[in-house]
Enzyme design. Structure first.
Site, PDB file in Angstrom:
ATOM      1  N   ASP A  16       0.736  -1.203  -0.043  1.00 40.75           N
ATOM      2  CA  ASP A  16      -0.129   0.006   0.043  1.00 40.75           C
ATOM      3  C   ASP A  16       0.760   1.317  -0.061  1.00 40.75           C
ATOM      4  O   ASP A  16       0.677   2.005   0.872  1.00 40.75           O
ATOM      5  CB  ASP A  16      -1.013   0.118   1.222  1.00 40.75           C
ATOM      6  CG  ASP A  16      -1.793  -1.548   1.355  1.00 40.75           C
ATOM      7  OD1 ASP A  16      -2.102  -2.108   0.402  1.00 40.75           O
ATOM      8  OD2 ASP A  16      -1.820  -1.791   2.525  1.00 40.75           O
ATOM      9  N   GLU A 201     -11.272  -0.618  -3.869  1.00 42.67           N
ATOM     10  CA  GLU A 201     -10.366   0.053  -2.597  1.00 42.67           C
ATOM     11  C   GLU A 201      -9.114   0.816  -3.090  1.00 42.67           C
ATOM     12  O   GLU A 201      -8.962   0.755  -4.218  1.00 42.67           O
ATOM     13  CB  GLU A 201     -10.048  -1.034  -1.481  1.00 42.67           C
ATOM     14  CG  GLU A 201      -9.095  -1.923  -2.076  1.00 42.67           C
ATOM     15  CD  GLU A 201      -8.802  -3.404  -1.344  1.00 42.67           C
ATOM     16  OE1 GLU A 201      -9.395  -3.472  -0.490  1.00 42.67           O
ATOM     17  OE2 GLU A 201      -7.714  -3.978  -1.741  1.00 42.67           O
ATOM     18  N   HIS A 265      -3.057  -0.872  -5.396  1.00 44.32           N
ATOM     19  CA  HIS A 265      -3.134   0.145  -4.299  1.00 44.32           C
ATOM     20  C   HIS A 265      -1.887   0.874  -4.484  1.00 44.32           C
ATOM     21  O   HIS A 265      -0.997   1.157  -3.777  1.00 44.32           O
ATOM     22  CB  HIS A 265      -2.784  -0.643  -2.753  1.00 44.32           C
ATOM     23  CG  HIS A 265      -3.320   0.224  -1.909  1.00 44.32           C
ATOM     24  ND1 HIS A 265      -4.409  -0.191  -1.009  1.00 44.32           N
ATOM     25  CD2 HIS A 265      -3.042   1.514  -1.464  1.00 44.32           C
ATOM     26  CE1 HIS A 265      -4.581   0.761  -0.110  1.00 44.32           C
ATOM     27  NE2 HIS A 265      -3.724   1.776  -0.283  1.00 44.32           N
ATOM     28  N   ARG A 298       4.531  -7.978  -0.585  1.00 41.28           N
ATOM     29  CA  ARG A 298       4.465  -7.206  -1.587  1.00 41.28           C
ATOM     30  C   ARG A 298       5.104  -5.918  -1.243  1.00 41.28           C
ATOM     31  O   ARG A 298       5.088  -5.127  -0.446  1.00 41.28           O
ATOM     32  CB  ARG A 298       2.803  -6.535  -1.200  1.00 41.28           C
ATOM     33  CG  ARG A 298       1.500  -7.587  -1.412  1.00 41.28           C
ATOM     34  CD  ARG A 298       0.295  -7.270  -0.999  1.00 41.28           C
ATOM     35  NE  ARG A 298       0.068  -7.338   0.276  1.00 41.28           N
ATOM     36  CZ  ARG A 298      -1.018  -6.671   0.902  1.00 41.28           C
ATOM     37  NH1 ARG A 298      -2.022  -6.300  -0.037  1.00 41.28           N
ATOM     38  NH2 ARG A 298      -0.935  -6.672   2.274  1.00 41.28           N
TER      39      ARG A 298
END
Length: 345
Positions: A16, A201, A265, A298
């Site tokens: 993110d 999102e 994201h 990630r």
């Protein structure tokens, strides 16, 4: 600047990712894989962020609504002050009360404020929860200033809508208070958005060339995770859903040819010479042991986002890695050395 920064990923094990360029410096934050803190780091070049010292500016509470699963912080500069929007929950489990949905967590959106010049050394004040108008799973707030007004865009569950989260927008009275009711801009509806989970999102906003580009992510966070796009004219009423056009197909997807899976994201920043830079996270493998929520790999990546003659983004595909990446579930310190064994709570 080429189509990627000199070294990718720019930061290991920080999902993110959000990057803000201010006064010639890049400020970086993202989800720490322990989900227990908000961190910042700073460097003059994107490719130097991995080696930059990481500072913890806020740590989860021992109990209460800000005590678990600290997700997706973003750093913003508004009226000479720094603000971090993040999501937190009172526990690490959710509920299954959405129609036709899997379990949903209990997050809400919160705000931190720092009025010092240096956000890495200044005091951060907790401004509390953003009241979005109703109580339900909410996360991934982003902010932008346009036409002299600050806006908030975020993801939230509406129990009358199938799925986990839709995208909403509102104008703000100040950086922690909405001035207008929430307006729904998008909900999971296309096949690519509902693979594994029904999700919209991770919104991010880019204003360029007379248009407002609003990216977001959909589907479960594995190989199906991808980025979608909403577009509005710069002069339109951004609180009117009719001002926005939603692309039916994702614009940025997994690419096995370069070993990049689940890109999404994202945030936007710019190169020193003014090129738009797309920042996002992705994994290098598809087989995840256990719950993907607790897989730390990630990594944050960055690449130049070109535009065609009509001013449309040319999204392309994720660039290949040039920095070695870990493949285990060991959490790394900022210098790349193991800092702790990551154990699923």
């Amino acid at each position: 600047m080429t189509d990627q920064v000199a070294t990718n990923p720019i930061v290991l094990q920080r999902a993110d990712p959000h990057v803000l360029r201010h006064d010639g410096q890049y400020y970086f934050t993202g989800s720490h894989p322990a989900y227990d803190r908000v961190v910042l780091r700073r460097a003059a070049r994107l490719e130097d962020l991995q080696e930059a010292p990481e500072v913890t500016i806020w740590t989860r509470h021992e109990s209460g609504p800000q005590s678990h699963l600290i997700w997706a912080p973003e750093i913003h500069r508004v009226d000479g002050a720094w603000y971090v929007y993040y999501a937190a929950a009172p526990n690490d489990h959710g509920t299954a009360d959405a129609p036709g949905a899997h379990e949903t967590f209990n997050h809400r959106v919160f705000v931190l404020e720092c009025t010092a010049n240096d956000p890495l050394t200044g005091e951060w004040v907790d401004r509390g929860q953003v009241d979005t108008g109703w109580e339900s799973f909410a996360l991934d707030a982003t902010s932008f200033v346009h036409g002299g007004h600050q806006y908030l865009v975020w993801a939230q569950q509406h129990l009358a809508v199938r799925g986990h989260s839709n995208l909403y927008i509102a104008r703000m009275a100040n950086p922690w208070t909405l001035a207008t009711p929430a307006v729904e801009l998008s909900r999971p509806e296309h096949d690519w958005e509902v693979k594994g989970f029904w999700v919209n999102e991770g919104p991010s906003v880019l204003v360029r060339g007379g248009r407002v580009f609003l990216t977001y992510s959909g589907a479960a966070t594995g190989i199906d995770y991808a980025m979608g796009l909403l577009t509005a004219d710069e002069g339109a009423d951004l609180l009117d859903p009719a001002s926005w056009t939603k692309s039916a197909e994702p614009v940025f997807v997994s690419d096995p040819a370069v070993g990049q899976y689940g890109p999404g994201h994202n945030s936007f920043t710019e190169s020193p010479d003014g090129e738009t830079v797309l920042v996002y996270h992705a994994r290098t493998y598809t087989e995840i042991a256990g719950d993907p929520l607790w897989d730390p790999n990630r990594h944050a990546r960055a690449q130049v986002l070109p535009f065609d003659a009509d001013g449309d983004p040319v999204w392309g595909t994720p660039v290949p890695d040039t920095r070695p990446v870990p493949t285990s579930t060991e959490v790394l310190a900022p210098d790349g050395a193991p800092s702790m064994a990551f154990v699923t709570p």
